[in-house]
Motif scaffolding. Structure first.
Motif, short mmCIF file in Angstrom:
data_model
loop_
_atom_site.label_atom_id
_atom_site.label_comp_id
_atom_site.label_asym_id
_atom_site.label_seq_id
_atom_site.Cartn_x
_atom_site.Cartn_y
_atom_site.Cartn_z
N MET A 198 -0.86 45.10 28.78
CA MET A 198 -1.33 43.73 28.63
C MET A 198 -0.21 42.77 28.98
O MET A 198 0.84 42.74 28.36
CB MET A 198 -1.77 43.47 27.19
N GLY A 199 -0.38 41.96 30.03
CA GLY A 199 0.64 41.01 30.46
C GLY A 199 0.28 39.61 30.04
O GLY A 199 -0.73 39.36 29.40
N LEU A 232 -0.99 40.23 18.65
CA LEU A 232 0.09 40.52 17.70
C LEU A 232 -0.41 41.31 16.50
O LEU A 232 0.35 42.08 15.91
CB LEU A 232 0.72 39.21 17.23
N THR A 233 -1.69 41.14 16.13
CA THR A 233 -2.21 41.91 14.99
C THR A 233 -2.31 43.39 15.33
O THR A 233 -2.45 44.23 14.44
CB THR A 233 -3.59 41.38 14.54
N ARG A 234 -2.26 43.74 16.62
CA ARG A 234 -2.22 45.14 17.07
C ARG A 234 -0.79 45.65 17.21
O ARG A 234 -0.52 46.83 17.01
CB ARG A 234 -2.91 45.27 18.43
N ILE A 235 0.14 44.75 17.56
CA ILE A 235 1.49 45.17 17.93
C ILE A 235 2.42 45.24 16.73
O ILE A 235 3.22 46.18 16.60
CB ILE A 235 2.06 44.21 18.99
N ALA A 236 2.36 44.25 15.86
CA ALA A 236 3.29 44.16 14.73
C ALA A 236 2.55 44.34 13.41
O ALA A 236 1.37 44.01 13.30
CB ALA A 236 4.01 42.81 14.75
N ASP A 237 3.25 44.87 12.42
CA ASP A 237 2.66 45.04 11.10
C ASP A 237 2.44 43.69 10.43
O ASP A 237 3.17 42.72 10.71
CB ASP A 237 3.56 45.89 10.21
N PRO A 238 1.47 43.59 9.52
CA PRO A 238 1.31 42.34 8.77
C PRO A 238 2.59 41.99 8.01
O PRO A 238 3.27 42.87 7.48
CB PRO A 238 0.18 42.67 7.78
N GLY A 239 2.94 40.72 8.02
CA GLY A 239 4.12 40.28 7.28
C GLY A 239 5.44 40.63 7.91
O GLY A 239 6.49 40.49 7.26
N GLY A 281 9.83 45.12 25.99
CA GLY A 281 10.71 46.03 25.25
C GLY A 281 12.18 45.76 25.44
O GLY A 281 13.00 46.65 25.22
N GLY A 282 12.54 44.54 25.82
CA GLY A 282 13.95 44.21 25.97
C GLY A 282 14.61 43.98 24.63
O GLY A 282 13.97 44.05 23.58
N ARG A 327 7.13 48.11 21.79
CA ARG A 327 6.75 48.35 23.18
C ARG A 327 5.62 49.37 23.28
O ARG A 327 4.66 49.19 24.04
CB ARG A 327 7.96 48.84 23.98
N ILE A 328 5.71 50.43 22.48
CA ILE A 328 4.67 51.46 22.50
C ILE A 328 3.33 50.89 22.04
O ILE A 328 2.29 51.12 22.67
CB ILE A 328 5.09 52.65 21.62
N ARG A 329 3.36 50.15 20.96
CA ARG A 329 2.11 49.56 20.45
C ARG A 329 1.52 48.56 21.45
O ARG A 329 0.31 48.51 21.66
CB ARG A 329 2.36 48.85 19.12
N ALA A 330 2.40 47.75 22.06
CA ALA A 330 1.91 46.76 23.02
C ALA A 330 1.27 47.42 24.23
O ALA A 330 0.25 46.95 24.75
CB ALA A 330 3.06 45.85 23.45
#
Length: 395
Positions: free
Chosen positions: A1-2, A27-34, A57-58, A72-75
């Motif tokens: 996803m770009g 972001l709700t898919r990539i990072a944990d809540p909070g 992933g930089g 990076r993996i989740r994204a």
């Protein structure tokens, strides 16, 4: 996803633009809540830029190599956020973001831990409901007493025009929701999973009823399942969203106590319902009451705490009015001078009551007419039936 993927997509929900909404949904898919690292970036940067950097992933400020790799993996594996938005829309829901007209501003008190957005099902306006809401939380394996008190609080708060917020779990949560629904009131279930996932499964019908008549709220995207850590993170949303938190039954190690303490840290009111001192399920609540919470026993007392200062007072508590309470002071002195057994003459009673014989005799006739005493020749004695009977209404 770009970045191009983030720019396209669903329409706004009364606030932020399509691109930012899609980025926050991603972001709700990539990072944990909070996640406070991501939350800190979002304070000063466009969400679309944050998503692009997470995908690349930089090196990211505050994130170590392992965490950066996880982002990076989740994204890379995350589905098109437009599909998530369409999925919740198909359920009659929406994705509410900071900046939307329906965003509850009190969630901003969470600072860097503020949700990236909330997945919401239900017709009512979340912001308006949250302004007049109270959290009722407690033990999953509660006692009959705990379930009764939670349902009573839920119904009483709903009847008073307050929205009941809880986590839809077994025990106290479910009882509080059902109490509010039974009173045709508003209730909000804050889930530790996707807003489309009925969890726990045994509460599928209850969650469906809440979605129809109230609101289902969650930080996680459609299809997400709960984990232990997500329950703890969910509790901070319940604490921040509401005016105050009431705990009904909780052991010393309890997620409900975490919710109450987080509420206190955020400047919200914390309250507890006392239980038997011999019950382990009330031990955590009693500890809370000893240190930082207000004791409440019904909805009126909760409303007094969270409502208008001086305007939502609970009714004054007092016992029934007894017939003896209505006697004048002189009559009470004569009545108290009478022995518990047997009788006494007027002069003896006058000395004991420290008053004259004429006044004593007058008081005795008054007490006789009211049914407190009876005469036996020259002696007076207490009547056989109880003197402290309640006064019937209107007497």
């Amino acid at each position: 996803m770009g970045r191009d993927d983030v720019e396209a997509g669903a329409g706004a929900v009364g606030g932020v633009g399509d691109g930012e909404r899609l980025a926050r949904a991603a972001l709700t898919r990539i990072a944990d809540p909070g996640d406070e690292i991501v939350g800190t970036w979002l304070r000063d940067r466009d969400p679309r830029e944050v998503v692009a950097e997470l995908r690349a992933g930089g090196p990211l400020p505050g994130a170590g190599e392992q965490r950066t790799a996880g982002y990076r993996i989740r994204a890379g594996a995350a589905p098109d956020p437009a599909a998530d938005l369409a999925a919740v829309e198909a359920l009659g829901g929406r994705f509410v973001c900071p900046g939307d007209t329906d965003w509850p501003a009190q969630l901003d008190d969470l600072g860097a831990g503020r949700p990236y957005g909330l997945w919401v099902r239900g017709r009512p306006k979340l912001r308006m409901w949250a302004l007049r809401s109270v959290a009722v939380v407690g033990a999953r394996a509660c006692t009959d007493y705990g379930a009764h008190m939670a349902a009573r609080l839920g119904a009483g708060l709903a009847e008073a025009g307050w929205v009941v917020v809880s986590g839809a779990a077994y025990g106290v949560d479910g009882a509080a929701h059902r109490g509010a629904l039974s009173a045709a009131g508003g209730t909000v279930a804050v889930l530790a999973c996707g807003a489309d996932v009925p969890y726990p499964r045994g509460h599928a019908d209850l969650i469906s009823r809440i979605a129809e008549r109230g609101l289902i709220v969650g930080e996680l995207p459609p299809g997400s399942h709960p984990t232990r850590s997500r329950f703890v993170l969910r509790n901070r949303v319940i604490a921040a969203l509401t005016r105050g938190t009431v705990v009904v039954e909780a052991q010393h190690r309890s997620g409900s106590l975490i919710t109450a303490r987080r509420a206190r840290e955020l400047g919200r009111l914390t309250m507890g319902v006392p239980g038997p001192c011999t019950s382990g399920l009330s031990a955590g609540v009693h500890e809370l009451l000893r240190n930082e919470a207000a004791l409440v026993t019904d909805a009126a007392e909760v409303v007094e705490m969270v409502g208008r200062i001086g305007g939502d007072l609970a009714p004054e508590r007092q016992g029934p009015v007894l017939a003896r309470d209505l006697l004048e002071a002189g009559a009470v002195r004569v009545l108290e001078a009478l022995p518990a057994r047997g009788g006494a003459g007027v002069e003896q009673l006058a000395r004991a009551a420290a008053t004259g014989t004429d006044d004593t005799l007058g008081r005795l006739y008054e007490l006789q007419a009211l049914g407190f005493v009876e005469r036996d020749g020259d002696r007076w004695q207490l009547t056989r039936f109880p003197r402290n009977r309640p006064v019937p209404q209107g007497e």
